[in-house]
Design a protein around this motif. Structure first.
Motif, mmCIF file in Angstrom:
data_model
loop_
_atom_site.group_PDB
_atom_site.id
_atom_site.type_symbol
_atom_site.label_atom_id
_atom_site.label_comp_id
_atom_site.label_asym_id
_atom_site.label_seq_id
_atom_site.Cartn_x
_atom_site.Cartn_y
_atom_site.Cartn_z
ATOM 1 N N TYR A 143 0.842 -1.193 0.000
ATOM 2 C CA TYR A 143 0.000 0.000 0.000
ATOM 3 C C TYR A 143 0.881 1.249 0.000
ATOM 4 N N HIS A 144 1.901 1.223 0.871
ATOM 5 C CA HIS A 144 2.771 2.395 0.981
ATOM 6 C C HIS A 144 4.029 2.024 1.763
ATOM 7 N N ILE A 145 5.200 2.349 1.207
ATOM 8 C CA ILE A 145 6.467 2.100 1.901
ATOM 9 C C ILE A 145 6.844 3.360 2.675
ATOM 10 N N THR B 166 -1.417 10.723 9.039
ATOM 11 C CA THR B 166 -1.469 10.221 7.664
ATOM 12 C C THR B 166 -1.309 8.705 7.719
ATOM 13 N N PHE B 167 -2.339 8.018 8.160
ATOM 14 C CA PHE B 167 -2.256 6.587 8.447
ATOM 15 C C PHE B 167 -1.850 5.753 7.234
ATOM 16 N N GLY B 168 -2.518 5.953 6.091
ATOM 17 C CA GLY B 168 -2.147 5.255 4.859
ATOM 18 C C GLY B 168 -2.142 3.750 5.002
ATOM 19 N N GLY B 169 -0.974 3.146 4.784
ATOM 20 C CA GLY B 169 -0.830 1.695 4.914
ATOM 21 C C GLY B 169 -0.597 1.236 6.333
ATOM 22 N N GLY B 170 -0.444 2.174 7.253
ATOM 23 C CA GLY B 170 -0.281 1.822 8.666
ATOM 24 C C GLY B 170 1.139 1.486 9.086
ATOM 25 N N GLY B 171 2.115 1.738 8.220
ATOM 26 C CA GLY B 171 3.499 1.408 8.543
ATOM 27 C C GLY B 171 4.027 2.135 9.755
ATOM 28 N N HIS B 172 3.804 3.452 9.826
ATOM 29 C CA HIS B 172 4.251 4.223 10.990
ATOM 30 C C HIS B 172 3.475 3.818 12.242
ATOM 31 N N SER B 173 2.172 3.644 12.078
ATOM 32 C CA SER B 173 1.325 3.311 13.234
ATOM 33 C C SER B 173 1.736 1.993 13.880
ATOM 34 N N ALA C 243 3.136 13.416 10.985
ATOM 35 C CA ALA C 243 2.488 13.635 9.688
ATOM 36 C C ALA C 243 3.479 13.357 8.570
ATOM 37 N N ASP C 244 3.145 12.389 7.715
ATOM 38 C CA ASP C 244 3.926 12.058 6.528
ATOM 39 C C ASP C 244 3.107 12.579 5.350
ATOM 40 N N LEU C 245 3.452 13.764 4.873
ATOM 41 C CA LEU C 245 2.608 14.482 3.929
ATOM 42 C C LEU C 245 2.637 13.893 2.519
#
Length: 301
Positions: free
Chosen positions: A6-8, A31-38, A96-98
């Motif tokens: 989904y997102h690296i 910026t949840f996106g693919g959830g990698g940071h979370s 925040a990963d913009l």
């Protein structure tokens, strides 16, 4: 969907270290996106809680089933309002990963990429009414000139705006391939890919009011952060980075930093590093998106 497809995440460990996570703290991934940071943040929490924001409903499928995590489908410009609904008035860290996720870029139907044929959409929140096609076909020539020049930093923005208006009089510009075909005639020799990216970026920024949302989020972050709390923001183009840099260093977006009677700087945040952190060459080689990333970290005074 696998979060890696989904997102690296770019500079993942630097982001997590920048948050200086307390196991019992309250954190927000805007910026949840693919959830990698979370997922990395959750590894460092025990009694703490994490809120993940994302306006794109596609991201909801990546939400972990974890009682320490709450997914909020909303634009981060409404950060304060939604946290208040959960009884949260202060937090220990905000990340925040913009920009756009790899998933959004790689999905032809979203219209974010020059590589695919598809509708000129570019909405991060697909419930919003304004698409890139609507903007291109309805904005006045002067407004298009401003958009391409200000948000795309395109040198021949006036000529391009005029070309868009003349082209749409003959036939509406509705698809990515329509717009790319027009752009090809105005791109500098040997720099067409950069030119395409600049034009698409300009439309995307306006369609999603990205800079307006970023400004509102940064202002809210100060009142939400506890003393000693961390703000971690990663940007991908100069317009975003300038706003983040000015706000962290000066406490405002324009003008010089104010000082008190004793000459001390009046600003709510303290920069953790003097310069922006950039990705290592090895990461850039593996993930092209890391090439333009700038990470800034600040602490609430």
């Amino acid at each position: 969907m696998n979060d890696r497809t989904y997102h690296i995440p770019v500079m993942l460990q630097a982001c997590i270290e920048g948050l200086s996570i307390k196991p019992g703290g309250t954190y927000v991934d805007l910026t949840f996106g693919g959830g990698g940071h979370s997922r990395e943040i959750l590894k460092k929490l025990d009694s703490g809680h994490l809120f993940g924001f994302d306006q794109d409903e596609d991201a909801m499928a990546n939400a972990p089933e974890d009682e320490r995590f709450t997914f909020v489908q909303a634009n981060f410009r409404d950060l304060k309002k939604y946290l208040r609904l959960y009884g949260i008035t202060e937090v220990d860290g905000i990340l925040a990963d913009l920009g756009i996720s790899s998933h959004q870029i790689d999905e032809p139907s979203r219209g974010f990429s020059t590589r695919f044929e598809g509708d000129l959409d570019m909405r991060m929140n697909q419930a919003d009414p304004l698409t890139a096609a609507k903007l291109l076909n309805s904005a006045e020539e002067g407004e298009l000139h401003r958009i391409f020049g200000q948000y795309g930093e395109i040198k021949n923005a006036k000529s391009l705006a005029n070309a868009v208006v003349r082209s749409r009089e003959l036939s509406p510009i509705l698809r990515t391939e329509d717009f790319v075909g027009l752009l090809e005639r105005y791109a500098p020799r040997g720099k067409s890919h950069k030119y395409f990216a600049q034009a698409f970026q300009a439309l995307r920024i306006v369609v999603n009011d990205e800079l307006g949302a970023l400004t509102e989020m940064l202002e809210q972050s100060c009142s939400l952060l506890k003393k000693g709390g961390r703000l971690v923001v990663m940007s991908y183009h100069s317009l975003e980075d300038r706003l983040v840099k000015n706000f962290i260093n000066k406490g405002k977006f324009h003008g010089e930093v104010e000082k008190d009677f004793y000459g001390n700087l009046i600003r709510p945040l303290q920069p953790i590093s003097r310069k922006a952190i950039v990705a290592e060459p090895t990461e850039v080689a593996q993930n092209k998106r890391a090439r333009s990333a700038k990470l800034r970290i600040a602490e609430k005074r």
